[in-house]
Design a protein around this motif. Sequence first.
Motif, mmCIF file in Angstrom:
data_model
loop_
_atom_site.group_PDB
_atom_site.id
_atom_site.type_symbol
_atom_site.label_atom_id
_atom_site.label_comp_id
_atom_site.label_asym_id
_atom_site.label_seq_id
_atom_site.Cartn_x
_atom_site.Cartn_y
_atom_site.Cartn_z
ATOM 1 N N PHE A 102 -47.141 15.385 -61.700
ATOM 2 C CA PHE A 102 -46.070 13.714 -62.525
ATOM 3 C C PHE A 102 -45.023 13.679 -61.177
ATOM 4 C CE2 PHE A 102 -49.060 15.977 -65.749
ATOM 5 C CZ PHE A 102 -49.333 13.950 -66.271
ATOM 6 N N PHE A 103 -43.993 14.663 -60.820
ATOM 7 C CA PHE A 103 -43.224 14.551 -60.002
ATOM 8 C C PHE A 103 -43.468 13.513 -59.293
ATOM 9 C CE2 PHE A 103 -40.915 18.289 -61.644
ATOM 10 C CZ PHE A 103 -39.666 18.245 -62.286
ATOM 11 N N ALA A 104 -44.910 13.358 -58.057
ATOM 12 C CA ALA A 104 -45.004 12.854 -56.954
ATOM 13 C C ALA A 104 -45.111 11.756 -58.172
ATOM 14 C CB ALA A 104 -46.458 13.304 -56.770
ATOM 15 N N VAL A 105 -45.439 11.480 -58.866
ATOM 16 C CA VAL A 105 -46.244 9.909 -59.206
ATOM 17 C C VAL A 105 -44.671 9.275 -59.213
ATOM 18 C CG1 VAL A 105 -46.716 8.137 -60.882
ATOM 19 C CG2 VAL A 105 -48.204 10.753 -60.494
ATOM 20 N N SER A 106 -43.572 9.482 -60.097
ATOM 21 C CA SER A 106 -42.798 9.223 -59.850
ATOM 22 C C SER A 106 -41.477 9.192 -58.799
ATOM 23 C CB SER A 106 -41.562 10.376 -61.175
ATOM 24 O OG SER A 106 -40.318 9.386 -61.269
ATOM 25 N N TRP A 123 -43.154 3.559 -65.027
ATOM 26 C CA TRP A 123 -43.653 4.581 -64.331
ATOM 27 C C TRP A 123 -42.824 5.457 -63.136
ATOM 28 C CZ3 TRP A 123 -48.193 4.056 -62.603
ATOM 29 C CH2 TRP A 123 -49.503 2.734 -62.413
ATOM 30 N N ILE A 124 -41.342 5.323 -63.814
ATOM 31 C CA ILE A 124 -40.578 6.701 -62.953
ATOM 32 C C ILE A 124 -40.023 7.546 -63.532
ATOM 33 C CG2 ILE A 124 -38.386 6.661 -61.526
ATOM 34 C CD1 ILE A 124 -38.223 4.264 -60.401
ATOM 35 N N TRP A 125 -39.132 6.683 -64.780
ATOM 36 C CA TRP A 125 -39.145 7.498 -66.608
ATOM 37 C C TRP A 125 -39.744 8.800 -67.002
ATOM 38 C CZ3 TRP A 125 -38.885 8.306 -71.382
ATOM 39 C CH2 TRP A 125 -37.984 9.507 -72.178
ATOM 40 N N LEU A 126 -41.183 8.181 -66.712
ATOM 41 C CA LEU A 126 -41.812 8.850 -68.168
ATOM 42 C C LEU A 126 -42.703 9.970 -67.505
ATOM 43 C CD1 LEU A 126 -43.654 9.477 -70.236
ATOM 44 C CD2 LEU A 126 -44.870 7.377 -70.092
ATOM 45 N N PRO A 127 -43.682 9.957 -66.336
ATOM 46 C CA PRO A 127 -44.204 11.196 -64.798
ATOM 47 C C PRO A 127 -43.104 12.350 -65.160
ATOM 48 C CG PRO A 127 -44.252 8.392 -64.632
ATOM 49 C CD PRO A 127 -43.310 8.387 -65.136
ATOM 50 N N ASP A 128 -41.793 11.637 -64.753
ATOM 51 C CA ASP A 128 -40.979 12.549 -64.082
ATOM 52 C C ASP A 128 -40.308 13.610 -65.580
ATOM 53 O OD1 ASP A 128 -38.420 13.607 -62.862
ATOM 54 O OD2 ASP A 128 -37.085 12.659 -64.634
ATOM 55 N N MET A 129 -40.313 12.685 -66.560
ATOM 56 C CA MET A 129 -40.075 13.718 -67.900
ATOM 57 C C MET A 129 -41.210 14.272 -68.347
ATOM 58 S SD MET A 129 -37.147 13.510 -69.228
ATOM 59 C CE MET A 129 -37.234 14.276 -70.370
ATOM 60 N N PHE A 174 -34.453 18.623 -66.900
ATOM 61 C CA PHE A 174 -34.348 18.107 -68.019
ATOM 62 C C PHE A 174 -33.562 17.376 -68.989
ATOM 63 C CE2 PHE A 174 -34.934 18.013 -72.850
ATOM 64 C CZ PHE A 174 -36.190 17.239 -72.316
ATOM 65 N N LEU A 175 -32.897 18.078 -68.416
ATOM 66 C CA LEU A 175 -31.167 17.018 -69.275
ATOM 67 C C LEU A 175 -31.055 15.641 -68.233
ATOM 68 C CD1 LEU A 175 -28.951 20.143 -70.163
ATOM 69 C CD2 LEU A 175 -29.765 18.809 -71.286
ATOM 70 N N ALA A 180 -31.947 9.932 -67.162
ATOM 71 C CA ALA A 180 -32.107 8.876 -66.062
ATOM 72 C C ALA A 180 -33.187 7.605 -67.051
ATOM 73 C CB ALA A 180 -32.928 9.507 -64.959
ATOM 74 N N PHE A 181 -33.571 7.480 -68.504
ATOM 75 C CA PHE A 181 -33.217 6.545 -69.249
ATOM 76 C C PHE A 181 -32.310 5.485 -68.797
ATOM 77 C CE2 PHE A 181 -34.176 3.904 -72.872
ATOM 78 C CZ PHE A 181 -35.347 3.920 -72.457
ATOM 79 N N ILE A 182 -34.304 3.965 -68.047
ATOM 80 C CA ILE A 182 -33.355 3.338 -67.987
ATOM 81 C C ILE A 182 -32.978 2.581 -69.412
ATOM 82 C CG2 ILE A 182 -33.379 0.935 -66.604
ATOM 83 C CD1 ILE A 182 -32.733 3.065 -64.905
ATOM 84 N N ARG A 183 -31.451 1.743 -69.954
ATOM 85 C CA ARG A 183 -31.414 1.250 -70.937
ATOM 86 C C ARG A 183 -32.090 -0.124 -70.933
ATOM 87 N NH1 ARG A 183 -25.567 3.586 -72.088
ATOM 88 N NH2 ARG A 183 -25.528 3.038 -70.456
ATOM 89 N N PRO A 184 -32.945 -1.196 -71.466
ATOM 90 C CA PRO A 184 -33.416 -2.234 -71.197
ATOM 91 C C PRO A 184 -31.836 -3.449 -71.278
ATOM 92 C CG PRO A 184 -34.567 -1.193 -72.705
ATOM 93 C CD PRO A 184 -33.627 -0.517 -72.558
#
Length: 227
Positions: A102-106, A123-129, A174-175, A180-184
């Motif tokens: 999952f990290f690799a996808v991110s 594509w980045i945040w969700l796989p990372d989490m 995890f923290l 890292a969540f991108i706020r719209p």
Amino acid sequence: MDQVLTRRSTRLNLGAAVAFVLGGSLFALGAALAQLDVVSLPVVNVTYLVGGCFFTLGGYVSILLADDDTAPHTDERRRRWRLRQRRRSWLSAFVLFVGTLFFAVSLVAAFAAGLTPRQSDGWIWLPDMTGCVCFLASGHLAMLDVGEGHVRILPHLIGWWVVAVNQLGSVLFFLAGIAAFIRPATSSAVNTGLVNWGTFAGAVCFAVGGFIQAFDTPTTTRTVVQP
């Protein structure tokens, strides 16, 4: 344990340890470069990606190492307990390996340009989490493994230190992932500083854990640390 199997397990353990040291070191370097802003973003992303490759390698070798943990026991109760422990050990390694994927996808998605906040989060945040959650679950299973079915504080065991330091690294990852969540509304991360320094500290934990693991051979897994 058969001598051939012991030698193979020792090599696998060392291989996994080296992979985690390199992966953790490169992740820490990438986070430091990102925070200090001394190189271009592609350089940071490449550093992270190479580090991620080593993490994936370490996760895969850990699965092979868990498969090698087949020491025979004549006592039936001991044999059953050992089988349960082996299942925890293997599952912990497998979940860790899945997390690295999952990290690799991110990490690959991070190279894409012009992503919207929604796309970045997807594509980045969700796989990372998801990878972070896998690391936490893997660490918990590893704690149960070294604690013989319970989460215990066992500072006299080398293996416990490996698991404990890595689990601390997983918490820090995890923290950093949450931050890292991108706020719209702002198209920016919740807390860039926490992303970079949390990743840096977590990566250092895995590098240190890998270094300790190099001394945690199949014959010393339950060996006490010398005072």
